[in-house]
Design an enzyme around this catalytic site. Structure first.
Site, PDB file in Angstrom:
ATOM      1  N   GLY A 167      37.745  41.390  35.240  1.00  0.00           N
ATOM      2  CA  GLY A 167      37.311  40.494  33.735  1.00  0.00           C
ATOM      3  C   GLY A 167      36.229  39.130  33.478  1.00  0.00           C
ATOM      4  N   CYS A 168      35.704  38.803  33.155  1.00  0.00           N
ATOM      5  CA  CYS A 168      34.750  37.595  32.591  1.00  0.00           C
ATOM      6  C   CYS A 168      35.841  36.271  32.353  1.00  0.00           C
ATOM      7  CB  CYS A 168      33.733  37.603  32.301  1.00  0.00           C
ATOM      8  SG  CYS A 168      34.321  38.261  30.172  1.00  0.00           S
TER       9      CYS A 168
END
EC number: 1.2.1.38
Length: 365
Positions: free
Chosen positions: A150-151
């Site tokens: 995930g970012c």
């Protein structure tokens, strides 16, 4: 690879899918790009920045049917869809890089806890290589399946890894992580709250009861620390389109607090990541010296979010509150590049034995 890399982008209508296509178009070794859409959308109408690229949407099922003619498939799909597609793609012999959350956990129970659904391909979870290149580079060349992080997670992991692997963190205290994402992180489905007129000049907190990325963070940080890590993650959308700003507060082990300084912590980060082309190319440490007095607002010694937008770089800076024994780490990335499409291409480069920086050398805007 005499004909170059032939790639498909399943889920080419969203922000991450469009960014995948933009970066792949500039990649020197990619000769074919096949983006997909669910309907009859026009590629250049949805992605006007790529006007003249010549790309056209294909049907995702057609891509799966011809997967044996491709080298790599990027899945920019909602959670739940990748796990349905990946078994058929791997059976066809194509390598897969999944930008969704479907293969980020090795344990199907952990996925169920985080996302409230059963995993339909649990036998593949242990095979998937977690795609933080800077941490799992040695495992990627043999990988059939890479799971992009995930970012929020990749930005926090890169910022905190040297502290945890260096044994600085007191694991009996939660790691406090305040994270702000651009509005592209909310996706491109219209919602009143994320309209420009609503967000401009404001902040939009969300998921304070427990963000879905917190279990992923705890899982990966615990592996780095060699012990259980508890994460207190607070998230918000800021009034900007793209970028991740993370400020982490880490309590230092009691026996290390008195002698610790910002300079000693910086030396650990430089030891881990190096400097410029002499280390991790895409991780840059802001080691500007402290200027001014105790209360001066010395902005220059911390990284700027604007400095990474449009790039695959993660900039990291830090300071040390010696009165409270807390290290403060600031890490910034572009959520669509290092937080999604850029790191996926970085993983592809390593998987195919290419220069890791190929197609990704641009600095921030």
């Amino acid at each position: 690879m005499s004909k170059g890399i032939q790639a498909a982008v399943v889920g080419g209508t969203g922000y991450a899918g469009g960014e995948m296509c933009r970066l792949l178009l500039n990649h020197p070794e990619v000769t074919e790009i096949v983006p997909t859409a669910r309907g009859d959308e026009s590629f250049e109408r949805l992605h006007p920045n790529l006007l003249g690229s010549g790309l056209e949407f294909a049907d995702a099922e057609d891509v799966t049917a011809r997967a044996d003619t491709l080298d790599v498939v990027f899945l920019c799909t909602p959670s739940g869809e990748a796990m349905r597609r990946v078994p058929k793609l791997l059976e066809a012999g194509v390598r897969v890089i999944d930008l969704s959350a479907d293969f980020r956990f090795a344990d199907p129970n952990a996925y169920r806890t985080a996302y409230g659904a059963e995993h339909s391909a649990p036998d593949l979870l242990s095979e998937a290589v977690y795609g933080v290149t800077e941490i799992n580079r040695d495992r990627l060349p043999q990988a059939r399946l890479a799971a992009n992080p995930g970012c929020y997670v990749i930005t926090a992991l890169l910022g905190l890894e040297p502290l945890l692997t260096g044994g600085f963190a007191a694991l009996d205290s939660p790691l406090h992580i305040a994270a702000v994402n651009g509005t592209t992180g909310a996706g491109n489905k219209p919602r009143t709250e994320t309209l420009h007129a609503e967000v401009f000049g404001s902040m939009l907190p969300y998921s304070l009861q427990g963000h879905r990325h917190a279990p992923e963070l705890e899982d990966r940080l615990s592996a780095l620390a060699g012990g259980a890590v508890t994460v207190d993650l607070s998230t918000a959308h800021g009034n900007f389109a793209r970028g991740i700003y993370i400020q982490s507060s880490v309590r230092i082990r009691a026996e290390l607090r008195e002698e610790l300084t910002r300079e000693l912590l910086l030396s650990r980060y430089v030891e881990r990541y190096g400097t410029g082309s002499g280390g991790e190319y895409f991780v840059r440490i802001n080691d500007q010296p402290r200027l001014g007095g105790l209360t001066d607002k010395d902005y220059g010694r911390y990284p700027s979010l604007a400095g990474v937008v449009g790039s695959n770089f993660c900039h990291i800076g830090l300071d040390y509150d010696d009165k409270r024994g807390i290290a403060k780490v600031v890490s910034v990335t572009d959520n669509l590049v290092k937080g999604a499409a850029g790191s996926a291409i970085q993983n592809m480069n390593v998987m195919f034995g290419l220069d890791e920086t190929a197609g990704l050398r641009s600095y921030g805007l």
